[in-house]
Design a protein around this motif. Sequence first.
Motif, PDB file in Angstrom:
ATOM      1  N   LYS A  28      21.357 -12.737  70.583  1.00 32.59           N
ATOM      2  CA  LYS A  28      21.024 -12.787  69.156  1.00 32.59           C
ATOM      3  C   LYS A  28      20.154 -11.585  68.816  1.00 32.59           C
ATOM      4  O   LYS A  28      19.301 -11.173  69.612  1.00 32.59           O
ATOM      5  N   PRO A  29      20.361 -11.004  67.633  1.00 30.76           N
ATOM      6  CA  PRO A  29      19.601  -9.802  67.261  1.00 30.76           C
ATOM      7  C   PRO A  29      18.081  -9.958  67.384  1.00 30.76           C
ATOM      8  O   PRO A  29      17.406  -9.020  67.795  1.00 30.76           O
ATOM      9  N   ASP A  30      17.567 -11.134  67.081  1.00 32.49           N
ATOM     10  CA  ASP A  30      16.114 -11.316  67.162  1.00 32.49           C
ATOM     11  C   ASP A  30      15.616 -11.443  68.604  1.00 32.49           C
ATOM     12  O   ASP A  30      14.414 -11.503  68.848  1.00 32.49           O
ATOM     13  N   ARG A  31      16.515 -11.467  69.575  1.00 31.67           N
ATOM     14  CA  ARG A  31      16.157 -11.569  70.995  1.00 31.67           C
ATOM     15  C   ARG A  31      16.375 -10.253  71.758  1.00 31.67           C
ATOM     16  O   ARG A  31      16.105 -10.175  72.944  1.00 31.67           O
ATOM     17  N   ILE A  32      16.849  -9.230  71.067  1.00 30.47           N
ATOM     18  CA  ILE A  32      17.151  -7.972  71.739  1.00 30.47           C
ATOM     19  C   ILE A  32      15.897  -7.307  72.294  1.00 30.47           C
ATOM     20  O   ILE A  32      15.897  -6.811  73.418  1.00 30.47           O
ATOM     21  N   ALA A  77      22.547 -13.344  83.458  1.00 33.44           N
ATOM     22  CA  ALA A  77      22.794 -14.751  83.811  1.00 33.44           C
ATOM     23  C   ALA A  77      21.510 -15.560  83.748  1.00 33.44           C
ATOM     24  O   ALA A  77      21.552 -16.769  83.469  1.00 33.44           O
ATOM     25  N   SER A  78      20.383 -14.909  83.971  1.00 34.04           N
ATOM     26  CA  SER A  78      19.110 -15.633  83.970  1.00 34.04           C
ATOM     27  C   SER A  78      18.339 -15.469  82.663  1.00 34.04           C
ATOM     28  O   SER A  78      17.354 -16.168  82.437  1.00 34.04           O
ATOM     29  N   PHE A  79      18.785 -14.571  81.785  1.00 28.47           N
ATOM     30  CA  PHE A  79      18.069 -14.335  80.522  1.00 28.47           C
ATOM     31  C   PHE A  79      18.357 -15.462  79.560  1.00 28.47           C
ATOM     32  O   PHE A  79      19.493 -15.828  79.328  1.00 28.47           O
ATOM     33  N   ASN A  80      17.315 -15.971  78.966  1.00 29.51           N
ATOM     34  CA  ASN A  80      17.454 -17.062  77.995  1.00 29.51           C
ATOM     35  C   ASN A  80      17.560 -16.469  76.602  1.00 29.51           C
ATOM     36  O   ASN A  80      16.587 -16.422  75.856  1.00 29.51           O
TER      37      ASN A  80
END
Length: 81
Positions: A28-32, A77-80
């Motif tokens: 999501k853009p807010d998580r970049i 794979a581990s990034f939330n």
Amino acid sequence: QGHYSPLPVEKQIAIIFAVTNGFLDGIKPDRIAAFEKEFFLYLDSRRADLLVTIRGEKALSEATIASLKAGLTEFTASFNG
């Protein structure tokens, strides 16, 4: 990168590679920004040798590309996100 916080070229290459190879497509853009920060921490702690290799190469070798893809696959794979 911050205005007065230049990013080492090897980290610039790694994040540009991640973006251009679709590793951020599902983020999501807010998580970049969080992705970038955590990815750099991952590289520093688990793949420091890869950063050294990227810094030393004038062009990414096939082995370095494969290692970068493997690292990105493991990290994403581990990034939330």
